[in-house]
Design an enzyme around this catalytic site. Structure first.
Site, PDB file in Angstrom:
ATOM      1  N   GLU A   1      25.667 -24.292 -13.829  1.00 25.07           N
ATOM      2  CA  GLU A   1      24.441 -23.501 -13.677  1.00 25.07           C
ATOM      3  C   GLU A   1      23.278 -24.336 -14.167  1.00 25.07           C
ATOM      4  O   GLU A   1      23.446 -25.122 -15.107  1.00 25.07           O
ATOM      5  CB  GLU A   1      24.522 -22.242 -14.567  1.00 25.07           C
ATOM      6  CG  GLU A   1      25.584 -21.273 -14.155  1.00 25.07           C
ATOM      7  CD  GLU A   1      25.879 -20.257 -15.270  1.00 25.07           C
ATOM      8  OE1 GLU A   1      24.963 -19.876 -16.011  1.00 25.07           O
ATOM      9  OE2 GLU A   1      27.041 -19.865 -15.391  1.00 25.07           O
TER      10      GLU A   1
ATOM     11  N   ASP B   1       2.167   1.705  -3.443  1.00 22.24           N
ATOM     12  CA  ASP B   1       1.115   2.261  -4.300  1.00 22.24           C
ATOM     13  C   ASP B   1       0.961   3.765  -4.098  1.00 22.24           C
ATOM     14  O   ASP B   1       0.766   4.507  -5.062  1.00 22.24           O
ATOM     15  CB  ASP B   1      -0.228   1.583  -4.014  1.00 22.24           C
ATOM     16  CG  ASP B   1      -0.229   0.153  -4.539  1.00 22.24           C
ATOM     17  OD1 ASP B   1       0.701  -0.188  -5.303  1.00 22.24           O
ATOM     18  OD2 ASP B   1      -1.134  -0.609  -4.164  1.00 22.24           O
TER      19      ASP B   1
ATOM     20  N   CYS C   1     -22.275 -35.630 -30.065  1.00 22.62           N
ATOM     21  CA  CYS C   1     -21.830 -35.251 -28.724  1.00 22.62           C
ATOM     22  C   CYS C   1     -22.117 -36.378 -27.725  1.00 22.62           C
ATOM     23  O   CYS C   1     -23.248 -36.871 -27.668  1.00 22.62           O
ATOM     24  CB  CYS C   1     -22.544 -33.967 -28.302  1.00 22.62           C
ATOM     25  SG  CYS C   1     -22.197 -33.523 -26.589  1.00 22.62           S
TER      26      CYS C   1
ATOM     27  N   ASP D   1      14.664 -23.681 -18.685  1.00 24.03           N
ATOM     28  CA  ASP D   1      13.951 -23.985 -19.930  1.00 24.03           C
ATOM     29  C   ASP D   1      12.988 -22.851 -20.265  1.00 24.03           C
ATOM     30  O   ASP D   1      11.801 -22.915 -19.957  1.00 24.03           O
ATOM     31  CB  ASP D   1      13.197 -25.302 -19.739  1.00 24.03           C
ATOM     32  CG  ASP D   1      12.859 -25.945 -21.065  1.00 24.03           C
ATOM     33  OD1 ASP D   1      13.352 -25.463 -22.104  1.00 24.03           O
ATOM     34  OD2 ASP D   1      12.113 -26.934 -21.069  1.00 24.03           O
TER      35      ASP D   1
ATOM     36  N   LYS E   1      22.387 -32.722 -20.583  1.00 21.04           N
ATOM     37  CA  LYS E   1      20.928 -32.809 -20.713  1.00 21.04           C
ATOM     38  C   LYS E   1      20.385 -34.012 -19.950  1.00 21.04           C
ATOM     39  O   LYS E   1      20.942 -35.112 -20.044  1.00 21.04           O
ATOM     40  CB  LYS E   1      20.536 -32.959 -22.197  1.00 21.04           C
ATOM     41  CG  LYS E   1      20.898 -31.771 -23.065  1.00 21.04           C
ATOM     42  CD  LYS E   1      20.082 -30.533 -22.719  1.00 21.04           C
ATOM     43  CE  LYS E   1      18.762 -30.487 -23.429  1.00 21.04           C
ATOM     44  NZ  LYS E   1      18.820 -29.973 -24.769  1.00 21.04           N
TER      45      LYS E   1
ATOM     46  N   CYS F   1     -19.526 -29.265 -29.921  1.00 23.29           N
ATOM     47  CA  CYS F   1     -20.959 -29.457 -29.803  1.00 23.29           C
ATOM     48  C   CYS F   1     -21.530 -28.037 -29.775  1.00 23.29           C
ATOM     49  O   CYS F   1     -21.047 -27.194 -29.017  1.00 23.29           O
ATOM     50  CB  CYS F   1     -21.292 -30.178 -28.503  1.00 23.29           C
ATOM     51  SG  CYS F   1     -23.062 -30.177 -28.171  1.00 23.29           S
TER      52      CYS F   1
ATOM     53  N   LYS G   1      20.201 -25.232 -16.322  1.00 19.33           N
ATOM     54  CA  LYS G   1      19.809 -24.776 -17.666  1.00 19.33           C
ATOM     55  C   LYS G   1      18.299 -24.520 -17.625  1.00 19.33           C
ATOM     56  O   LYS G   1      17.491 -25.460 -17.642  1.00 19.33           O
ATOM     57  CB  LYS G   1      20.180 -25.834 -18.703  1.00 19.33           C
ATOM     58  CG  LYS G   1      19.982 -25.381 -20.126  1.00 19.33           C
ATOM     59  CD  LYS G   1      20.679 -26.351 -21.070  1.00 19.33           C
ATOM     60  CE  LYS G   1      20.548 -25.899 -22.508  1.00 19.33           C
ATOM     61  NZ  LYS G   1      19.177 -25.865 -22.974  1.00 19.33           N
TER      62      LYS G   1
ATOM     63  N   CYS H   1     -25.086 -34.976 -25.222  1.00 19.00           N
ATOM     64  CA  CYS H   1     -26.466 -34.672 -25.599  1.00 19.00           C
ATOM     65  C   CYS H   1     -26.903 -35.386 -26.879  1.00 19.00           C
ATOM     66  O   CYS H   1     -28.069 -35.339 -27.248  1.00 19.00           O
ATOM     67  CB  CYS H   1     -26.648 -33.160 -25.766  1.00 19.00           C
ATOM     68  SG  CYS H   1     -25.738 -32.493 -27.166  1.00 19.00           S
TER      69      CYS H   1
ATOM     70  N   CYS I   1     -26.909 -28.320 -24.357  1.00 14.52           N
ATOM     71  CA  CYS I   1     -26.141 -29.520 -24.003  1.00 14.52           C
ATOM     72  C   CYS I   1     -25.783 -29.456 -22.508  1.00 14.52           C
ATOM     73  O   CYS I   1     -25.247 -28.456 -22.040  1.00 14.52           O
ATOM     74  CB  CYS I   1     -24.876 -29.596 -24.849  1.00 14.52           C
ATOM     75  SG  CYS I   1     -23.763 -30.904 -24.307  1.00 14.52           S
TER      76      CYS I   1
ATOM     77  N   TYR J   1      22.672 -14.704 -17.105  1.00  7.14           N
ATOM     78  CA  TYR J   1      23.782 -15.643 -16.971  1.00  7.14           C
ATOM     79  C   TYR J   1      25.079 -15.215 -17.661  1.00  7.14           C
ATOM     80  O   TYR J   1      26.090 -15.872 -17.510  1.00  7.14           O
ATOM     81  CB  TYR J   1      23.393 -17.065 -17.385  1.00  7.14           C
ATOM     82  CG  TYR J   1      22.819 -17.211 -18.787  1.00  7.14           C
ATOM     83  CD1 TYR J   1      23.576 -16.995 -19.922  1.00  7.14           C
ATOM     84  CD2 TYR J   1      21.496 -17.621 -18.942  1.00  7.14           C
ATOM     85  CE1 TYR J   1      23.044 -17.148 -21.180  1.00  7.14           C
ATOM     86  CE2 TYR J   1      20.953 -17.779 -20.205  1.00  7.14           C
ATOM     87  CZ  TYR J   1      21.734 -17.545 -21.318  1.00  7.14           C
ATOM     88  OH  TYR J   1      21.203 -17.694 -22.562  1.00  7.14           O
TER      89      TYR J   1
ATOM     90  N   ALA K   1       0.833  -1.207   0.000  1.00  4.84           N
ATOM     91  CA  ALA K   1       0.000   0.000   0.000  1.00  4.84           C
ATOM     92  C   ALA K   1       0.868   1.258   0.000  1.00  4.84           C
ATOM     93  O   ALA K   1       0.527   2.260  -0.624  1.00  4.84           O
ATOM     94  CB  ALA K   1      -0.902  -0.005   1.227  1.00  4.84           C
ATOM     95  N   VAL K   2       2.023   1.169   0.676  1.00  6.74           N
ATOM     96  CA  VAL K   2       2.925   2.323   0.709  1.00  6.74           C
ATOM     97  C   VAL K   2       3.521   2.522  -0.684  1.00  6.74           C
ATOM     98  O   VAL K   2       3.603   3.640  -1.206  1.00  6.74           O
ATOM     99  CB  VAL K   2       4.041   2.093   1.761  1.00  6.74           C
ATOM    100  CG1 VAL K   2       5.020   3.250   1.765  1.00  6.74           C
ATOM    101  CG2 VAL K   2       3.428   1.897   3.130  1.00  6.74           C
TER     102      VAL K   2
END
Ligand code: IVH
Length: 678
Positions: free
Chosen positions: A120, A43, A415, A124, A321, A433, A122, A418, A438, A232, A40-41
């Site tokens: 490090e 903001d 479907c 993704d 990997k 559908c 890796k 239904c 349905c 990195y 709030a501060v």
């Protein structure tokens, strides 16, 4: 608009102070994960700064915390050539490959005895290259093919853990920082839940989701989705920075304001590297983001330089990997799920199999095309994969293991809920559908209506909805508001207390704001973000219902597909009746400032230059009006200028505008443009 005065030194100083406070708070919150001031501060300071900047636009600096997310979406991305190409890495699929790599680099540099490695994780995600000129972020680009990427600067600025300004006293003219943008798993799941609710196709994994996010034309969408970034490496040509190793570079990146992955490790021997890779093969399943391996780098920059690059890869680094998470199993059946939008998703029921630490017994088949592509038969042995370790999917079929005489699976024609015929539009992958009564669609609509991000009706979940529909108590969302305690008491295992609570929760949902109601309606492509964006421009249901697709598409972030979908929804008579029922039930169909629509004007999105003395307006006043209406003001006339607002004694800007054929506006004409479009 109030007249725009000159900023006093006090005001200038306050703007600087606020900028510093907010930058520091943001760094502590987004990079260090250690906030020191209350939201709030924050903001309060933020709004104070924003208000000052509105009054004194000349004080807005590009690295102001208010300038992270631009209001204007890009129309397309421009290709840019990287100063230094982004290389990819050679892969190692086991310890032997790491040993071979070590032997190889030692052959090139036989005199080195001991050499440290940096390990490090890796990450993704999507690689980004960030350019800082004199310490300020000026460009962010995707990797692309490594040589040419796309300029996505406005989106990069919306990533809160990327500093807009380096925390360096005497910044060098040019620094390029590289790293990985990614979406934490919980955010990814949240995005997919929203996409499911708004009838959009799901992202298969967080990598696709972050790549898709970074290519959003509207940076506000990027800010909403909250991608994160780990730096990195960096490139620089300056005497001002002295770094001897990758380890020091990572520390440096951290001190200048980046997040750097905390799991990095300095490994003095290859044995330590093995142990690191081994440890993280299990440890990575506990992380809040996805990794697909370990990057092993020689620590010394001197050694890195001597080893250099092959045609494709650096000789001084390799990617270890982890094996893909795949396993064979048998398809026992295919079932068809009917979603809230009527979309039918085929799902394979599998013989349960262990995969990446969980038991998998179902896999999505996405759509009809995928079933045909796989040529799936009953009892087939298939390879399942956890794509991004989230949604299991079938990657391929092993036809050689097919039982004799096995029947092939086909997409259904009716479907399953239904019995009505289903349709598959030529331009879409999904089969649907389209029977509005349905029960599956109705159940989905009701569950969505009551869900947390929609009207948040406590107690109305899938189980209750199933009973309400099965017992014929509810045929539309509107019926919810006429339910009685007595009716609820006819349901299985329903006590008076629970029934009262549910009815109260339904009544309370009438107080939910218009943006939530719009989201709850479940219009295709209108997730909660789009609903908020739309309600800002259309603060009442009537304004939105009356708008044509072109008007709707004028809203930033709303493309023509969404606009068509919204417009089409309001054209449907059943939907119009629903709105009237909701209106009589007392739901909020008007926003707080429902009488002052912020409908786009002819100014929105256009670029202006103001020159000369205008008859009544001060130049700054005109500029502020343009900005408030969503236009952009620049100082000089270029091919990108749409309008020149000209007053008396205009000089070279007028001449240039005339040469370039830029439209000229008098003050009167300009004021006319400010009128909302009808
Ligand atoms: S180093 C020449 N370090 O993996 C150095 N890459 O093929 C090349 N990646 O898409 C990159 N985490 O974005 C490096 N800690 C890390 C990484 C990392 C993820 C990605 C990188 C690229 C791919 C390398």
């Amino acid at each position: 608009m109030d007249s725009v005065e000159q900023a006093t030194p006090d005001i200038k100083q306050r703007v600087q102070e606020l900028t510093q406070i907010l930058q520091k708070a943001s760094y502590e919150y987004y990079v260090l994960d250690a906030p020191t001031i209350e939201d709030a501060v924050y903001d309060r300071f933020y709004h104070e700064l924003r208000d000052l900047e509105i009054c004194y636009p000349e004080l807005i600096s590009p690295n102001s915390p208010t300038q992270r997310v631009g209001e204007r979406p890009a129309s397309q991305f421009i290709s840019i050539k990287h100063n230094v190409p982004l290389y990819s890495l050679e892969n190692a699929f086991g310890n032997e490959d790491l040993i071979t790599w070590e032997q190889r680099w030692r052959k090139v540099e036989p005199d080195i005895s001991q050499a440290d490695y940096v390990c490090e994780l890796k990450i993704d995600g999507s690689a980004l290259a960030l350019t800082y000129e004199n310490g300020l972020l000026v460009r962010g680009a995707t990797r692309g093919d490594g040589v040419t990427g796309e300029d996505i600067t406005s989106n990069v600025r919306a990533i809160r853990s990327i500093p807009l300004r380096l925390n360096l006293d005497n910044p060098p003219p040019l620094v390029e920082v590289r790293g990985e943008a990614f979406l934490p798993l919980d955010t990814f799941e949240q995005i997919n839940r929203e996409r499911e609710q708004s009838g959009d196709t799901l992202f298969a994994n967080p990598r696709n989701a972050v790549a898709g996010t970074l290519r959003q034309l509207d940076a506000r969408m990027v800010a909403q989705r909250k991608p994160d970034f780990y730096a990195y490496t960096l490139h620089f040509q300056t005497d001002k920075i002295h770094l001897a190793s990758q380890w020091d570079a990572l520390e440096f990146l951290q001190t200048v304001g980046f997040r750097v992955n905390p799991e990095r490790q300095l490994c003095p021997t290859m044995q330590d590297v093995f142990a690191y890779c081994d440890r993280w093969s299990i440890g990575r399943t506990q992380l809040r983001y996805l990794t697909d391996g370990v990057v092993v780098k020689l620590n010394s920059f001197d050694l890195q330089e001597r080893l250099g690059f092959t045609q494709k890869f650096p000789r001084w680094a390799i990617a270890f990997k982890y094996p893909a998470e795949e396993a064979p199993t048998i398809v026992e059946d295919i079932i068809f799920n009917v979603g809230r939008t009527g979309a039918i998703t085929p799902v394979a029921k599998l013989r349960p199999v262990q995969l990446a630490g969980t038991t998998v017994s179902r896999a999505t088949l996405h759509n009809r095309d995928r079933i045909e592509e796989l040529k799936l038969c009953e009892g087939d042995t298939v390879i399942v994969r956890k794509a991004g370790e989230i949604i299991p999917e079938i990657v391929r079929v092993l036809p050689e293991l097919r039982p004799e005489g096995a029947q092939s699976y086909e997409m259904l024609t009716h479907c399953p809920e239904c019995g009505e015929a289903v349709v598959k539009p030529d331009d879409e992958a999904v089969t649907r559908c389209i029977n509005t009564s349905c029960p599956a669609i109705l159940r989905g609509a009701l569950t969505h209506w009551a869900s947390r991000d929609a009207l948040d009706v406590n107690g109305v979940g899938e189980k209750l909805v199933l009973q309400l529909v099965d017992q014929g108590l509810v045929h539309s969302v509107g019926d919810l508001y006429e339910l009685t305690i007595e009716q609820l008491l006819t349901l299985e295992r329903m006590g008076t207390k629970s029934a009262e609570k549910i009815i109260q929760a339904i009544q309370d949902s009438k107080k939910q704001p218009w943006a939530r109601v719009l989201y709850a309606l479940g219009i295709r492509h209108v997730g909660s973000v789009n609903a908020q964006v739309l309600t800002q421009s259309f603060p009442s249901v009537d304004l939105l219902a009356q708008a044509n697709p072109a008007e709707i598409a004028q809203v930033y972030g709303i493309g023509s597909e969404i606009a068509q979908s919204v417009h089409g929804w309001f054209q449907n008579h059943g939907n119009q009746r629903l709105i009237e029922r909701l209106r009589s039930a007392g739901l909020q169909l008007v926003g707080e400032d429902g009488n002052t629509p912020l409908i786009a004007t002819a100014i929105t999105g256009k670029t202006f230059v103001v020159t000369g003395t205008l008859p009544t307006l001060k130049r700054d006043e005109a500029k502020a009006m343009i900005q408030k209406a969503g236009g952009k003001v620049t100082d000089s006339v270029s091919k990108k200028t749409n309008y020149l607002v000209v007053g008396e004694d205009a000089g070279s800007k007028l001449e240039k505008a005339q040469t370039l054929g830029v439209t000229l506006l008098s003050e009167d004409e300009f004021l006319q443009l400010l009128e909302p479009r009808s």
